[in-house]
Design an enzyme around this catalytic site. Structure first.
Site, PDB file in Angstrom:
ATOM      1  N   ILE A 270       0.874  -1.192  -0.038  1.00  0.00           N
ATOM      2  CA  ILE A 270       0.038  -0.015  -0.138  1.00  0.00           C
ATOM      3  C   ILE A 270       0.915   1.349  -0.014  1.00  0.00           C
ATOM      4  O   ILE A 270       0.439   2.489  -0.394  1.00  0.00           O
ATOM      5  CB  ILE A 270      -0.973  -0.144   1.200  1.00  0.00           C
ATOM      6  CG1 ILE A 270      -2.043   0.825   1.057  1.00  0.00           C
ATOM      7  CG2 ILE A 270      -0.253   0.120   2.443  1.00  0.00           C
ATOM      8  CD1 ILE A 270      -3.093   0.991   1.866  1.00  0.00           C
ATOM      9  N   LYS A 271       2.105   1.032   0.431  1.00  0.00           N
ATOM     10  CA  LYS A 271       2.920   2.353   0.462  1.00  0.00           C
ATOM     11  C   LYS A 271       3.381   3.036  -0.813  1.00  0.00           C
ATOM     12  O   LYS A 271       3.792   4.120  -0.718  1.00  0.00           O
ATOM     13  CB  LYS A 271       4.225   1.770   1.225  1.00  0.00           C
ATOM     14  CG  LYS A 271       3.960   1.213   2.773  1.00  0.00           C
ATOM     15  CD  LYS A 271       3.432   2.423   3.528  1.00  0.00           C
ATOM     16  CE  LYS A 271       3.622   1.921   4.907  1.00  0.00           C
ATOM     17  NZ  LYS A 271       3.136   2.740   5.900  1.00  0.00           N
ATOM     18  N   ASP A 272       3.106   2.409  -1.932  1.00  0.00           N
ATOM     19  CA  ASP A 272       3.578   3.055  -3.232  1.00  0.00           C
ATOM     20  C   ASP A 272       2.485   4.125  -3.540  1.00  0.00           C
ATOM     21  O   ASP A 272       2.887   5.053  -3.925  1.00  0.00           O
ATOM     22  CB  ASP A 272       2.977   2.009  -4.316  1.00  0.00           C
ATOM     23  CG  ASP A 272       3.914   0.780  -4.420  1.00  0.00           C
ATOM     24  OD1 ASP A 272       4.973   0.654  -3.765  1.00  0.00           O
ATOM     25  OD2 ASP A 272       3.634   0.149  -5.151  1.00  0.00           O
TER      26      ASP A 272
ATOM     27  N   ALA B 252       4.118   7.065  -1.412  1.00  0.00           N
ATOM     28  CA  ALA B 252       5.342   7.411  -1.748  1.00  0.00           C
ATOM     29  C   ALA B 252       5.212   8.294  -2.962  1.00  0.00           C
ATOM     30  O   ALA B 252       6.141   9.311  -3.085  1.00  0.00           O
ATOM     31  CB  ALA B 252       6.120   6.073  -2.088  1.00  0.00           C
TER      32      ALA B 252
END
Length: 456
Positions: free
Chosen positions: A45-47, A50
Site C-alpha cells: 500500500i505504501k506505493d 510514496a
C-alpha cells in the site's frame, strides 16, 4: 485505468477487494472483505503515498532534479520511494532496523537504493536509531530531501484521495467497519476520514501490537513508556506518536501478540490462498478477537498492506517460527515455570544508575543477571560474567552509569513458549529470556538455572 500505462507509476491503486471465506466462517457474522494492496507495483500500500509525498515535495521545491531521497523505512515505503525514484531520476538512501526481514532490505537494493541497517532497541532520539540517522543524512547529503512518512501529511492525504474512495465504491457504500494495522497512521487516518465523511456511523478500528504505545494513548491520553518494549511484528506499532495518526478518526485499538500475528499470517496463505504479509496476520487476528462486536448485517473491510514474499525467512519459515516459540509443541511451557514459582517477575535497574548500585541490587536478590531500562523502557542487560570482566579490567568503572557496560537486552517470548524451546534460546551469550504474559501485562525472567531445575 489506461489500456497501456506510460510508466509503472500509473498502475498504482485500483487494487481488488476479495471475500474471506474459511477463516471467518461460523466465527464472524456478516461479510469480511480484504483490500489487497499487494497488487500495487511494489507489492504494498505504501506505493500510493510514496508517489504523493514525492510529487508534493517537487511542487514545493523541496525535491530538485537529480536529488537524493532519504527515509527511515521498515521496507515497504522504501520500495515505493525507490520505484518512483527510478522513474523520476532520483537517488535513494534508506535507513531501516535490524528487526526487518532480509528480503525487504534486498528488495530495496535491487532498485539501486543504499540501505543502512540500524539497531531496533534504542529510543527514537538516540543518534543510532533509524529515525536519527536518516535526519543526520538529510543534513549531510547535498541536494537531499527526507520523505518523513511519519509526520508528512501527504501520507494520509494519499489514502484520503485514493484508497478511501476505492473502498467506498467497491462496497457500494455498504461498509460498516474498517480494520487496519497502524504504523505511520497514514492509511487508517486518510481512509478513515474519507469514509466517516461519507457515513459517520462507520467504525474505524486500528490494530496495534504489544510493545507499542498507541492503544493506551488512545484510551487514556497518556504516553506511557512502560508500554514500550521489543516486539517482532513488522509494519505496525510505534514507540512515539506520528503526526499522521489521527486519534480522533480511530474508534478503537486492539492489540495482537507477535505469536497470534505470525500464526494468522500463515493461515491466510494456507486457508484463503492469499500470500500476504505480517501486518495482514495482525489485522486478521485482531478481527477475530473482536468477533463478538459484529452482526450479520455488517460489512467489514480489512486492509492487507503487503506481500508474503517479504517474510519467507520469518513467518513462512518453520525453523524461525520454532526458534521464536510460535509453533505449538507439547510439554511444559514458560507458563508452568511462572505458575510453579521457579521464575520471578522481572526486576530492572535504570541505565543511569551506577555499576555499584547494580552490583548491590544483584547481590540483594541473588541475581546472576539483570535487565537495564531507560525511562522504564528495556534497553539492555548485564550478567555477572561480563560484570566481573569489566570490574577486573577497571575497578573505577563501578562509579560509571551501568548503561556504559550493558549488553543487548534479553529476548522476549510469549508465556506459552515450550521449555524445550526456551532451553535453546538460553546460551552463554544470552543467559536469560524475558517472558511476557499479555493478559496480566507482567514480565518474568527465566534463567538457565530455572530451566535446569525443571529438567531435573
Amino acid at each position: 485505468m489506461k489500456k497501456i500505462a506510460d510508466n509503472i507509476l500509473e498502475v498504482i491503486g485500483g487494487t481488488p477487494m476479495v471475500r474471506i471465506n474459511r477463516i471467518t466462517k461460523g466465527k464472524i457474522p456478516g461479510t469480511v472483505l480484504v483490500k489487497l494492496e499487494t497488487f500495487n507495483p511494489g507489492n504494498s500500500i505504501k506505493d500510493r503515498m510514496a508517489v504523493r509525498m514525492i510529487e508534493d515535495a517537487e511542487k514545493r521545491g523541496l525535491l530538485k532534479p537529480g536529488g537524493t531521497i532519504i527515509e527511515g523505512t521498515s521496507g515497504n515505503t522504501g520500495m515505493g520511494l525507490a520505484i518512483t525514484a527510478v522513474v523520476k531520476g532520483y537517488k535513494c538512501i534508506f535507513t531501516t532496523t535490524d528487526k526487518q526481514s532480509k528480503e525487504k532490505v534486498d528488495a530495496l537494493k535491487a532498485f539501486g537504493a543504499e540501505v543502512i541497517v540500524c539497531p531496533t532497541n534504542v529510543d527514537p532520539e538516540d543518534p543510532r536509531s533509524y529515525y536519527s540517522v536518516s535526519s543526520r543524512l538529510e543534513k549531510e547529503v547535498p541536494n537531499s530531501w527526507k520523505a518523513n512518512q511519519y509526520d508528512n501529511l501527504s501520507n494520509s492525504a494519499a489514502h484520503y484521495e485514493s484508497t478511501g474512495p476505492e473502498i467506498w465504491e467497491q462496497t457500494d457504500g455498504r461498509i460498516t467497519h474498517l480494520v487496519v494495522g497502524v504504523g505511520t497512521g497514514g492509511t487508517i487516518s486518510g481512509v478513515g476520514r474519507y469514509l466517516k465523511e461519507k457515513n459517520p456511523k462507520i467504525k474505524v478500528w486500528g490494530i496495534d501490537t504489544y510493545g507499542s504505545v498507541f492503544k493506551k494513548y488512545k484510551e487514556t491520553g497518556v504516553f506511557d513508556k512502560n508500554e514500550i518494549y521489543p516486539y517482532i511484528t513488522e509494519g505496525i506499532g510505534e514507540d512515539f506518536l506520528p503526526k499522521n495518526v489521527d486519534f480522533s478518526v480511530i474508534d478503537h485499538f486492539e492489540k495482537v501478540t507477535d505469536k497470534d500475528a505470525a500464526l494468522m499470517t500463515r493461515r491466510i496463505a494456507r486457508e484463503e490462498g492469499i500470500f500476504a504479509g505480517n501486518s495482514a496476520g495482525s489485522a486478521m487476528a485482531g478481527l477475530m478477537q473482536l468477533r463478538d462486536r459484529f452482526t450479520a448485517d455488517d460489512l467489514i473491510v480489512v486492509i492487507f498492506h503487503d506481500h508474503g514474499s517479504r517474510y519467507l525467512g520469518k513467518m513462512f519459515n518453520d525453523d524461525w517460527m520454532r526458534e521464536k516459540g510460535f509453533l505449538e509443541k507439547t510439554g511444559m511451557t514458560a507458563r508452568d515455570l511462572v505458575a510453579s514459582g521457579l521464575s520471578g517477575e522481572l526486576l530492572a535497574i535504570e541505565g543511569g544508575e551506577s555499576v555499584e548500585t547494580a552490583v548491590r541490587l544483584m547481590s540483594q536478590h541473588d541475581f546472576s543477571q539483570i535487565s537495564i531500562t531507560r525511562d522504564k523502557r528495556l534497553v539492555g542487560s548485564l550478567n555477572e560474567s561480563h560484570l566481573y570482566a569489566e570490574l577486573v579490567g577497571d575497578a573505577a568503572i563501578k562509579t560509571q552509569p551501568v548503561e556504559t557496560i550493558m549488553q543487548p537486552a534479553f529476548p522476549f517470548v510469549d508465556i506459552s513458549t515450550p521449555v524445550e524451546l526456551l532451553s535453546t534460546m538460553i546460551t552463554p551469550a544470552n543467559p536469560a529470556v524475558l517472558v511476557r504474559d499479555f493478559k496480566t501485562e507482567k514480565t518474568f525472567i527465566i534463567t538457565r538455572s530455572d530451566v535446569i531445575r525443571v529438567l531435573c
